[in-house]
Write a protein that holds these residues in place. Structure first.
Motif, PDB file in Angstrom:
ATOM      1  N   MET A   1       9.365  -6.316  -2.980  1.00 32.44           N
ATOM      2  CA  MET A   1       8.267  -5.506  -2.470  1.00 32.44           C
ATOM      3  C   MET A   1       7.820  -6.036  -1.108  1.00 32.44           C
ATOM      4  SD  MET A   1       6.088  -5.059  -5.959  1.00 32.44           S
ATOM      5  CE  MET A   1       6.906  -4.651  -7.498  1.00 32.44           C
ATOM      6  N   VAL A   2       8.566  -5.662  -0.103  1.00 33.96           N
ATOM      7  CA  VAL A   2       8.301  -6.134   1.259  1.00 33.96           C
ATOM      8  C   VAL A   2       6.926  -5.695   1.734  1.00 33.96           C
ATOM      9  CG1 VAL A   2       9.128  -6.100   3.630  1.00 33.96           C
ATOM     10  CG2 VAL A   2      10.774  -6.062   1.749  1.00 33.96           C
ATOM     11  N   GLU A   3       6.552  -4.437   1.392  1.00 35.70           N
ATOM     12  CA  GLU A   3       5.261  -3.899   1.837  1.00 35.70           C
ATOM     13  C   GLU A   3       4.090  -4.745   1.343  1.00 35.70           C
ATOM     14  OE1 GLU A   3       8.181  -0.503   1.266  1.00 35.70           O
ATOM     15  OE2 GLU A   3       7.440  -2.167   0.044  1.00 35.70           O
ATOM     16  N   VAL A   4       4.186  -5.190   0.087  1.00 35.38           N
ATOM     17  CA  VAL A   4       3.108  -5.999  -0.498  1.00 35.38           C
ATOM     18  C   VAL A   4       3.022  -7.347   0.209  1.00 35.38           C
ATOM     19  CG1 VAL A   4       2.207  -7.071  -2.606  1.00 35.38           C
ATOM     20  CG2 VAL A   4       3.393  -4.873  -2.735  1.00 35.38           C
ATOM     21  N   ALA A   5       4.161  -7.951   0.480  1.00 40.08           N
ATOM     22  CA  ALA A   5       4.186  -9.248   1.169  1.00 40.08           C
ATOM     23  C   ALA A   5       3.571  -9.135   2.566  1.00 40.08           C
ATOM     24  CB  ALA A   5       5.620  -9.758   1.269  1.00 40.08           C
ATOM     25  N   LYS A   6       3.920  -8.053   3.273  1.00 43.27           N
ATOM     26  CA  LYS A   6       3.350  -7.842   4.608  1.00 43.27           C
ATOM     27  C   LYS A   6       1.841  -7.596   4.538  1.00 43.27           C
ATOM     28  CE  LYS A   6       7.408  -5.999   7.044  1.00 43.27           C
ATOM     29  NZ  LYS A   6       7.962  -4.812   7.764  1.00 43.27           N
ATOM     30  N   PHE A   7       1.438  -6.860   3.511  1.00 39.11           N
ATOM     31  CA  PHE A   7       0.019  -6.547   3.325  1.00 39.11           C
ATOM     32  C   PHE A   7      -0.783  -7.829   3.071  1.00 39.11           C
ATOM     33  CE2 PHE A   7      -3.375  -4.947   0.279  1.00 39.11           C
ATOM     34  CZ  PHE A   7      -4.176  -4.380   1.266  1.00 39.11           C
ATOM     35  N   VAL A   8      -0.241  -8.690   2.222  1.00 38.05           N
ATOM     36  CA  VAL A   8      -0.905  -9.965   1.907  1.00 38.05           C
ATOM     37  C   VAL A   8      -1.021 -10.828   3.161  1.00 38.05           C
ATOM     38  CG1 VAL A   8      -0.625 -12.149   0.641  1.00 38.05           C
ATOM     39  CG2 VAL A   8      -0.278  -9.980  -0.538  1.00 38.05           C
ATOM     40  N   GLU A   9       0.043 -10.841   3.951  1.00 36.73           N
ATOM     41  CA  GLU A   9       0.043 -11.602   5.210  1.00 36.73           C
ATOM     42  C   GLU A   9      -1.019 -11.064   6.172  1.00 36.73           C
ATOM     43  OE1 GLU A   9       3.317 -11.258   8.251  1.00 36.73           O
ATOM     44  OE2 GLU A   9       3.770 -13.271   7.482  1.00 36.73           O
ATOM     45  N   TYR A  10      -1.132  -9.755   6.224  1.00 36.69           N
ATOM     46  CA  TYR A  10      -2.133  -9.103   7.086  1.00 36.69           C
ATOM     47  C   TYR A  10      -3.558  -9.480   6.660  1.00 36.69           C
ATOM     48  CZ  TYR A  10      -5.386  -5.218   7.943  1.00 36.69           C
ATOM     49  OH  TYR A  10      -6.498  -4.463   8.235  1.00 36.69           O
ATOM     50  N   LEU A  11      -3.795  -9.437   5.361  1.00 40.87           N
ATOM     51  CA  LEU A  11      -5.132  -9.765   4.845  1.00 40.87           C
ATOM     52  C   LEU A  11      -5.502 -11.218   5.139  1.00 40.87           C
ATOM     53  CD1 LEU A  11      -4.985  -8.017   1.333  1.00 40.87           C
ATOM     54  CD2 LEU A  11      -6.211  -7.210   3.357  1.00 40.87           C
ATOM     55  N   SER A  12      -4.530 -12.096   4.990  1.00 42.08           N
ATOM     56  CA  SER A  12      -4.784 -13.528   5.178  1.00 42.08           C
ATOM     57  C   SER A  12      -4.913 -13.911   6.643  1.00 42.08           C
ATOM     58  CB  SER A  12      -3.658 -14.353   4.553  1.00 42.08           C
ATOM     59  OG  SER A  12      -3.528 -14.076   3.191  1.00 42.08           O
ATOM     60  N   LEU A  13      -3.934 -13.495   7.447  1.00 38.37           N
ATOM     61  CA  LEU A  13      -3.870 -13.958   8.836  1.00 38.37           C
ATOM     62  C   LEU A  13      -4.697 -13.132   9.813  1.00 38.37           C
ATOM     63  CD1 LEU A  13      -0.078 -14.861   9.035  1.00 38.37           C
ATOM     64  CD2 LEU A  13      -2.008 -16.321   8.398  1.00 38.37           C
ATOM     65  N   GLU A  14      -4.644 -11.813   9.657  1.00 33.62           N
ATOM     66  CA  GLU A  14      -5.360 -10.965  10.624  1.00 33.62           C
ATOM     67  C   GLU A  14      -6.816 -10.747  10.243  1.00 33.62           C
ATOM     68  OE1 GLU A  14      -3.555  -7.504  12.255  1.00 33.62           O
ATOM     69  OE2 GLU A  14      -1.532  -8.201  11.772  1.00 33.62           O
ATOM     70  N   PHE A  33       1.954  -0.697  -8.146  1.00 35.11           N
ATOM     71  CA  PHE A  33       3.415  -0.605  -8.030  1.00 35.11           C
ATOM     72  C   PHE A  33       4.065  -0.495  -9.409  1.00 35.11           C
ATOM     73  CE2 PHE A  33       3.253  -1.393  -3.567  1.00 35.11           C
ATOM     74  CZ  PHE A  33       4.500  -1.051  -3.066  1.00 35.11           C
ATOM     75  N   SER A  34       3.490  -1.147 -10.404  1.00 35.80           N
ATOM     76  CA  SER A  34       4.001  -1.033 -11.778  1.00 35.80           C
ATOM     77  C   SER A  34       3.873   0.408 -12.260  1.00 35.80           C
ATOM     78  CB  SER A  34       3.224  -1.959 -12.715  1.00 35.80           C
ATOM     79  OG  SER A  34       3.438  -3.299 -12.376  1.00 35.80           O
ATOM     80  N   PHE A  35       2.747   1.045 -11.899  1.00 32.76           N
ATOM     81  CA  PHE A  35       2.524   2.448 -12.257  1.00 32.76           C
ATOM     82  C   PHE A  35       3.536   3.346 -11.542  1.00 32.76           C
ATOM     83  CE2 PHE A  35       0.168   6.526 -11.854  1.00 32.76           C
ATOM     84  CZ  PHE A  35      -0.099   6.761 -13.205  1.00 32.76           C
ATOM     85  N   LEU A  36       3.825   3.002 -10.286  1.00 30.11           N
ATOM     86  CA  LEU A  36       4.844   3.744  -9.523  1.00 30.11           C
ATOM     87  C   LEU A  36       6.196   3.677 -10.225  1.00 30.11           C
ATOM     88  CD1 LEU A  36       4.351   2.843  -5.730  1.00 30.11           C
ATOM     89  CD2 LEU A  36       4.249   5.122  -6.736  1.00 30.11           C
ATOM     90  N   GLU A  37       6.609   2.471 -10.585  1.00 31.92           N
ATOM     91  CA  GLU A  37       7.910   2.264 -11.220  1.00 31.92           C
ATOM     92  C   GLU A  37       8.001   2.969 -12.563  1.00 31.92           C
ATOM     93  OE1 GLU A  37       8.545  -1.920 -11.421  1.00 31.92           O
ATOM     94  OE2 GLU A  37       8.522  -2.177  -9.237  1.00 31.92           O
ATOM     95  N   ASN A  39       6.526   5.612 -13.435  1.00 32.80           N
ATOM     96  CA  ASN A  39       6.627   7.059 -13.227  1.00 32.80           C
ATOM     97  C   ASN A  39       7.796   7.449 -12.314  1.00 32.80           C
ATOM     98  OD1 ASN A  39       4.058   8.574 -14.408  1.00 32.80           O
ATOM     99  ND2 ASN A  39       3.417   6.551 -13.714  1.00 32.80           N
ATOM    100  N   LYS A  40       8.614   6.423 -11.968  1.00 30.79           N
ATOM    101  CA  LYS A  40       9.805   6.638 -11.163  1.00 30.79           C
ATOM    102  C   LYS A  40       9.491   7.365  -9.850  1.00 30.79           C
ATOM    103  CE  LYS A  40      12.772   6.666 -15.236  1.00 30.79           C
ATOM    104  NZ  LYS A  40      13.747   7.420 -16.062  1.00 30.79           N
ATOM    105  N   ARG A  41       8.465   6.840  -9.174  1.00 29.33           N
ATOM    106  CA  ARG A  41       8.060   7.418  -7.897  1.00 29.33           C
ATOM    107  C   ARG A  41       8.233   6.374  -6.792  1.00 29.33           C
ATOM    108  NH1 ARG A  41       4.513  11.974  -8.547  1.00 29.33           N
ATOM    109  NH2 ARG A  41       4.272  11.941  -6.266  1.00 29.33           N
ATOM    110  N   SER A  42       8.586   6.866  -5.595  1.00 23.28           N
ATOM    111  CA  SER A  42       8.681   5.977  -4.442  1.00 23.28           C
ATOM    112  C   SER A  42       7.350   5.988  -3.708  1.00 23.28           C
ATOM    113  CB  SER A  42       9.788   6.447  -3.503  1.00 23.28           C
ATOM    114  OG  SER A  42       9.453   7.721  -2.969  1.00 23.28           O
ATOM    115  N   LEU A  43       7.148   5.017  -2.872  1.00 18.02           N
ATOM    116  CA  LEU A  43       5.901   4.904  -2.125  1.00 18.02           C
ATOM    117  C   LEU A  43       5.699   6.118  -1.207  1.00 18.02           C
ATOM    118  CD1 LEU A  43       3.610   2.843  -1.931  1.00 18.02           C
ATOM    119  CD2 LEU A  43       4.810   1.782  -0.018  1.00 18.02           C
TER     120      LEU A  43
END
Length: 296
Positions: A1-14, A33-37, A39-43
């Motif tokens: 989950m690259v998006e989540v990792a980037k989001f966490v980095e944004y919250l922490s650093l920026e 994201f668990s709910f997405l999976e 229901n077999k839905r993409s972001l």
């Protein structure tokens, strides 16, 4: 989950959010994201209807209103981040609105209950005298337990009748002490002089309220004290330290005290916080009307 990792980095650093806040955001998004999976839905396929269904699912799983509000805020922040990063082109969360959190009115004791509770301690011994002084102070000033446990003797002027407390964000305020509170604090301090033996930690004696070992009371200790006297006095309501603060404010309001004065005494930075007691009073009036009016 690259998006989540980037989001966490944004919250922490920026945004420079605390570790606990970032962790809460991360948990909320991973749950989504668990709910997405499931229901077999993409972001990229998420729309407003899907997000609304997610909130409904949370409610059906007995999540509290406050928790759902927080998770909604996390989702909205996450999708705004995705837009800003160019990961998605449309923001399905921009119109997402959860059901509003119901305002919970504070519990309080009526005057007879307060009188019963405060007069329950046995003032013939030191600890009973301490507890009476503590209860008189809590109800007589409306200060927070976090403020009580940090009161030092230098902050009290019993001759003039006031106390200095350090509230939230280290904001200092001066609160008047009533005659009865002053009387019992004086008796407690006089009696405690002869009770404690030398050799104790001298710094502890700078604090107002001590336990039998000469150590400053903790929040948990005060909670136990109030619960103890509630049980002894037969008060059936759920008791906790803040109920004395609520009672202090409610009784002042009933006696026509100015809301701005109550705000100052409670140490509220925003009068909106203090206005909850006006809602409480309106609620009480409605109950009174319903009970006693022939067409109530």
């Amino acid at each position: 989950m690259v998006e989540v990792a980037k989001f966490v980095e944004y919250l922490s650093l920026e945004r420079g959010l605390s570790l606990n806040t970032v962790s809460a955001y991360k948990r909320d998004i991973l749950q989504f994201f668990s709910f997405l999976e499931k229901n077999k839905r993409s972001l990229s396929s998420v729309d407003l209807k899907f997000l609304s269904n997610y909130l409904i699912t949370l409610k059906e799983n007995d999540f509290s209103s406050s928790t759902i509000l927080r998770k909604t805020a996390s989702i909205k922040t996450f999708f705004k981040f995705l837009i800003n990063e160019g990961i998605i082109s449309l923001n399905p969360a921009s119109f997402l609105k959860p059901s509003r959190k119901k305002t919970k009115l504070p519990s309080f004791l009526n005057y007879d209950e307060i009188k019963t509770l405060i007069e329950t301690p046995d003032t013939t011994n030191l600890l009973g005298l301490r507890d009476r002084a503590l209860l008189e102070l809590l109800y007589g000033t409306g200060i927070r337990v976090s403020e009580v446990i940090n009161i030092k003797l230098e902050a009290i002027n019993l001759d003039v009748g006031y106390i200095k407390v350090l509230g939230k964000r280290d904001k200092e305020r001066i609160i008047p002490l009533g005659r009865v509170a002053v009387e019992y604090i004086k008796m407690y301090l006089e009696k405690r002089k002869s009770f404690f033996l030398k050799g104790k930690e001298e710094n502890n004696f700078l604090f107002l309220f001590l336990n039998w070992r000469g150590i400053p009371l903790t929040r948990q200790a005060i909670w136990k004290i109030i619960k103890k006297y509630g049980l002894i006095s037969g008060i059936r309501k759920k008791l906790f330290p803040h109920i004395l603060r609520h009672s202090f404010a409610t009784h002042l309001l009933r006696n026509k005290a100015d809301l701005r004065v109550i705000q100052e005494l409670l140490g509220h930075s925003d009068i909106v916080t203090t206005q909850i007691y006006t809602h409480l009073e309106h609620n009480t009036l409605k109950e009174f009307h319903k009970k006693y009016h022939p067409r109530g």
